[in-house]
Design an enzyme around this catalytic site. Structure first.
Site, PDB file in Angstrom:
ATOM      1  N   ARG A  74     -17.644  -6.521   7.924  1.00 42.22           N
ATOM      2  CA  ARG A  74     -16.779  -6.383   6.708  1.00 42.22           C
ATOM      3  C   ARG A  74     -16.375  -4.696   6.770  1.00 42.22           C
ATOM      4  NH1 ARG A  74     -16.405  -9.626   1.241  1.00 42.22           N
ATOM      5  NH2 ARG A  74     -14.625  -8.350   0.509  1.00 42.22           N
TER       6      ARG A  74
ATOM      7  N   ASN B 224     -12.846  -0.940   6.431  1.00 43.71           N
ATOM      8  CA  ASN B 224     -12.593   0.192   5.723  1.00 43.71           C
ATOM      9  C   ASN B 224     -11.976   1.319   6.835  1.00 43.71           C
ATOM     10  OD1 ASN B 224     -13.951  -0.239   3.381  1.00 43.71           O
ATOM     11  ND2 ASN B 224     -15.935  -0.308   4.589  1.00 43.71           N
TER      12      ASN B 224
ATOM     13  N   HIS C 200     -10.225   4.412   5.446  1.00 41.42           N
ATOM     14  CA  HIS C 200     -10.517   4.418   4.191  1.00 41.42           C
ATOM     15  C   HIS C 200     -11.588   5.764   3.841  1.00 41.42           C
ATOM     16  CE1 HIS C 200      -8.538   0.773   3.652  1.00 41.42           C
ATOM     17  NE2 HIS C 200      -8.855   0.654   2.246  1.00 41.42           N
TER      18      HIS C 200
ATOM     19  N   HIS D 188      -3.192   4.444  -3.028  1.00 39.56           N
ATOM     20  CA  HIS D 188      -4.032   4.018  -2.188  1.00 39.56           C
ATOM     21  C   HIS D 188      -3.754   3.836  -0.485  1.00 39.56           C
ATOM     22  CE1 HIS D 188      -7.824   2.286  -0.818  1.00 39.56           C
ATOM     23  NE2 HIS D 188      -7.112   1.050  -0.305  1.00 39.56           N
TER      24      HIS D 188
ATOM     25  N   LYS E 205     -14.256  -9.264  -3.960  1.00 36.70           N
ATOM     26  CA  LYS E 205     -14.821  -8.092  -4.716  1.00 36.70           C
ATOM     27  C   LYS E 205     -13.849  -7.939  -5.961  1.00 36.70           C
ATOM     28  CE  LYS E 205     -15.759  -4.983  -0.809  1.00 36.70           C
ATOM     29  NZ  LYS E 205     -15.400  -3.917  -0.268  1.00 36.70           N
TER      30      LYS E 205
ATOM     31  N   LYS F 299      -8.301 -11.330   7.873  1.00 38.63           N
ATOM     32  CA  LYS F 299      -9.236 -10.964   6.768  1.00 38.63           C
ATOM     33  C   LYS F 299     -10.120 -12.253   6.504  1.00 38.63           C
ATOM     34  CE  LYS F 299     -10.245  -9.074   2.333  1.00 38.63           C
ATOM     35  NZ  LYS F 299     -10.113  -8.071   1.228  1.00 38.63           N
TER      36      LYS F 299
ATOM     37  N   GLU G  12     -20.681  -7.364   2.894  1.00 40.43           N
ATOM     38  CA  GLU G  12     -20.325  -6.306   3.544  1.00 40.43           C
ATOM     39  C   GLU G  12     -21.536  -5.500   3.877  1.00 40.43           C
ATOM     40  OE1 GLU G  12     -17.011  -3.779   1.817  1.00 40.43           O
ATOM     41  OE2 GLU G  12     -18.050  -2.111   2.619  1.00 40.43           O
TER      42      GLU G  12
ATOM     43  N   GLU H  36      -2.412  -1.536   4.064  1.00 38.75           N
ATOM     44  CA  GLU H  36      -3.433  -2.635   4.417  1.00 38.75           C
ATOM     45  C   GLU H  36      -2.969  -3.457   5.543  1.00 38.75           C
ATOM     46  OE1 GLU H  36      -6.490  -2.231   3.426  1.00 38.75           O
ATOM     47  OE2 GLU H  36      -6.035  -0.893   1.542  1.00 38.75           O
TER      48      GLU H  36
ATOM     49  N   ARG I 155     -21.838 -15.089 -17.853  1.00 40.39           N
ATOM     50  CA  ARG I 155     -22.373 -15.046 -16.624  1.00 40.39           C
ATOM     51  C   ARG I 155     -21.530 -15.811 -15.412  1.00 40.39           C
ATOM     52  NH1 ARG I 155     -26.997 -17.030 -19.590  1.00 40.39           N
ATOM     53  NH2 ARG I 155     -28.532 -15.048 -20.296  1.00 40.39           N
TER      54      ARG I 155
ATOM     55  N   HIS J 126     -10.013   7.427   0.752  1.00 37.72           N
ATOM     56  CA  HIS J 126     -10.540   7.461  -0.392  1.00 37.72           C
ATOM     57  C   HIS J 126     -10.731   8.840  -0.972  1.00 37.72           C
ATOM     58  CE1 HIS J 126     -12.508   3.424  -0.225  1.00 37.72           C
ATOM     59  NE2 HIS J 126     -11.517   3.121  -0.840  1.00 37.72           N
TER      60      HIS J 126
HETATM   61  P1  NAD Z   1      -1.094  -2.999  -9.718  1.00 33.04           P
HETATM   62  O1  NAD Z   1      -1.947  -4.015  -9.819  1.00 33.04           O
HETATM   63  O2  NAD Z   1      -1.154  -1.867 -10.329  1.00 33.04           O
HETATM   64  O3  NAD Z   1       0.434  -3.125  -9.054  1.00 33.04           O
HETATM   65  C1  NAD Z   1       1.185  -2.482  -8.918  1.00 33.04           C
HETATM   66  C2  NAD Z   1       2.585  -2.272  -9.700  1.00 33.04           C
HETATM   67  O4  NAD Z   1       3.411  -3.284  -9.502  1.00 33.04           O
HETATM   68  C3  NAD Z   1       2.034  -2.293 -11.446  1.00 33.04           C
HETATM   69  O5  NAD Z   1       2.999  -1.860 -12.033  1.00 33.04           O
HETATM   70  C4  NAD Z   1       2.333  -4.172 -11.472  1.00 33.04           C
HETATM   71  O6  NAD Z   1       2.826  -4.212 -12.845  1.00 33.04           O
HETATM   72  C5  NAD Z   1       3.554  -4.282 -10.688  1.00 33.04           C
HETATM   73  N1  NAD Z   1       3.696  -5.432 -10.212  1.00 33.04           N
HETATM   74  C6  NAD Z   1       2.857  -6.333  -9.463  1.00 33.04           C
HETATM   75  N2  NAD Z   1       3.625  -7.471  -9.164  1.00 33.04           N
HETATM   76  C7  NAD Z   1       4.969  -7.151  -9.366  1.00 33.04           C
HETATM   77  C8  NAD Z   1       6.011  -8.027  -9.156  1.00 33.04           C
HETATM   78  N3  NAD Z   1       5.861  -9.244  -8.335  1.00 33.04           N
HETATM   79  N4  NAD Z   1       7.205  -7.556  -9.667  1.00 33.04           N
HETATM   80  C9  NAD Z   1       7.346  -6.462 -10.162  1.00 33.04           C
HETATM   81  N5  NAD Z   1       6.254  -5.605 -10.384  1.00 33.04           N
HETATM   82  C10 NAD Z   1       4.899  -5.960  -9.924  1.00 33.04           C
HETATM   83  O7  NAD Z   1      -1.475  -2.257  -7.956  1.00 33.04           O
HETATM   84  P2  NAD Z   1      -1.844  -2.901  -6.724  1.00 33.04           P
HETATM   85  O8  NAD Z   1      -1.671  -1.910  -5.715  1.00 33.04           O
HETATM   86  O9  NAD Z   1      -1.446  -4.408  -6.930  1.00 33.04           O
HETATM   87  O10 NAD Z   1      -3.350  -3.111  -6.632  1.00 33.04           O
HETATM   88  C11 NAD Z   1      -4.006  -1.776  -6.798  1.00 33.04           C
HETATM   89  C12 NAD Z   1      -5.661  -2.273  -7.293  1.00 33.04           C
HETATM   90  O11 NAD Z   1      -6.237  -3.191  -6.425  1.00 33.04           O
HETATM   91  C13 NAD Z   1      -6.705  -0.984  -7.205  1.00 33.04           C
HETATM   92  O12 NAD Z   1      -7.195  -0.960  -8.188  1.00 33.04           O
HETATM   93  C14 NAD Z   1      -7.651  -1.113  -6.067  1.00 33.04           C
HETATM   94  O13 NAD Z   1      -8.664  -0.727  -6.332  1.00 33.04           O
HETATM   95  C15 NAD Z   1      -7.705  -2.676  -5.845  1.00 33.04           C
HETATM   96  N6  NAD Z   1      -8.078  -3.087  -4.642  1.00 33.04           N
HETATM   97  C16 NAD Z   1      -8.819  -4.025  -4.798  1.00 33.04           C
HETATM   98  C17 NAD Z   1      -9.483  -4.736  -3.512  1.00 33.04           C
HETATM   99  C18 NAD Z   1     -10.559  -5.775  -3.527  1.00 33.04           C
HETATM  100  O14 NAD Z   1     -10.955  -6.014  -2.532  1.00 33.04           O
HETATM  101  N7  NAD Z   1     -10.796  -6.229  -4.740  1.00 33.04           N
HETATM  102  C19 NAD Z   1      -8.909  -4.128  -2.180  1.00 33.04           C
HETATM  103  C20 NAD Z   1      -7.801  -3.441  -2.372  1.00 33.04           C
HETATM  104  C21 NAD Z   1      -7.431  -2.801  -3.589  1.00 33.04           C
END
Ligand code: NAD
Length: 364
Positions: free
Chosen positions: A241, A245, A248, A264, A143, A227, A237, A185, A121, A252
């Protein structure tokens, strides 16, 4: 080091931004009163680069550290991987007080965050983002989520971390396409909230895309400052907030239609341009500003138009837009801008209007 606070009453926390920060995380957590076991969740790309520095600092501060590695990639954001992590936590005798540290991009952050929110939990969570997207967006705000089948972020929880540490030195190894992805972003935050930052980006995008650390640090800081107060005002949200979007609704749909082949950040860039053109049509935004946005998005290596129209079928795309999570009572709550830095929610935008700007002069 720069500190930006996310004010959420008893759930408030700091985002620490700087260089060479990983070895210090252990001591900072000790000073915050944490001790005992800690589990680092990371992926197969990030672990060999950065886990050791974090681990050493934690061990020096007296923590008993275990590292769980998942394969890199969005495919891991599933209930199955979450289940495997619960199993590993149970085998490591993780307790209510065991800290989970998410070291990686948004995938690791969302997944480890979800596991931290639900294991026993809720166990304490620390975010150590290593991708630009995670530093400027996903690591703070609370999130957490996993994907369910083809439905992205369908199962999740709002769960705030205890601390976020963005060590911009880690960006040096981030592939260029991922840097661009995060920049989507970044541009969004500037466009909806901060004209000065938008102009800063126009001047400095080339440097940022050439991995200039000073510029990237400034960008990460500025994003946190934009942010953090939005999240603080509207944690779950329901109002303000929603502005985050911007781009988006269309983004999306484009992402889903491409079966996630379009990243994305790329999809959001296309969505931001569509929203800018709609704002221009409605008389809010001058053509010059739309052009400036386009130039900035292109400078970040992101697209401004829909790709290969053979694959993007107009009716299917508009149907997806109608079923976006943000649609309420059949009305799209579409984020528009009145000017650069000034966003608002409009319910005047129909799928047909969106179709007109997206498919402007093109046949489907
Ligand atoms: P990711 O975590 O897949 O990272 C992208 C790639 O870069 C991966 O292959 C990772 O291994 C690599 N990587 C990361 N840091 C590195 C570094 N310093 N050096 C070398 N390689 C590195 O993708 P992302 O773009 O970071 O995140 C996308 C995810 O985030 C999605 O699942 C999306 O839904 C989520 N997201 C969440 C929120 C939220 O508010 N929680 C907001 C936006 C996106």
């Amino acid at each position: 080091m720069i500190k930006v606070r996310v004010e959420l009453r008893e759930n408030s926390y700091e985002i620490r931004i700087g260089q060479g920060l990983l070895p210090h995380v252990g001591l900072w957590l000790k000073k915050k009163g944490f001790s005992g076991k800690t589990v680092i969740i990371t992926d197969s790309n990030v672990r060999p680069l950065y886990a050791a520095a974090l681990e050493r600092g934690l061990a020096d501060a007296g923590f008993k550290v275990t590292v769980f590695e998942i394969p890199a990639g969005e495919e891991q954001k599933t209930l199955t991987t979450a289940g495997q992590l619960y199993q590993l936590l149970a085998e490591a005798f993780a307790e209510r007080t065991t800290l989970i540290i998410a070291l990686g991009g948004g995938v690791v952050g969302d997944l480890a965050g979800f596991v931290a929110a639900t294991y026993m939990r809720g166990v304490p969570l620390v975010q150590v983002p290593t991708s630009l997207l995670a530093m400027v967006d996903s690591s703070f705000g609370g999130k957490t989520a996993i994907d369910y089948g083809s439905l992205k972020n369908m199962v999740g929880a709002f769960y705030q971390p205890k601390l976020v540490v963005a060590d911009v030195d880690t960006l040096k190894t981030l592939p260029k396409i991922e840097l661009a992805n995060g920049m989507g972003e970044v541009i969004k935050h500037a466009v909806i909230r901060d004209k000065g930052f938008f102009n800063f980006l126009r001047k400095n995008m080339a440097g940022a895309m050439a991995y200039d650390t000073k510029t990237l640090k400034k960008i990460v800081e500025k994003n946190a400052r934009i942010k953090a107060p939005v999240v603080a005002t509207d944690e779950k949200e329901s109002g303000l907030r929603t502005l985050l979007n911007y781009g988006h609704t269309v983004g999306h749909a484009v992402e889903a239609l491409s079966d996630f082949q379009i990243k994305h950040g790329q999809a959001v860039a296309i969505g931001m341009m569509a929203a800018a053109k709609l704002a221009q049509r409605l008389g809010f935004l001058a053509e010059k500003k739309v052009k400036q946005m386009e130039e900035l998005i292109l400078a970040a290596g992101l697209p401004v138009n829909l790709p290969d129209l053979d694959q993007i079928e107009k009716e299917t795309l508009l149907e997806l837009i109608k079923h976006d999570k943000k649609v309420r009572d059949g009305k799209i709550r579409f984020v528009l801008i009145k000017a650069i830095g000034n966003a608002f929610i409009s319910d005047k935008i129909t799928p047909e209007l969106i179709g007109e700007v997206l498919f402007d002069g093109k046949h489907t």
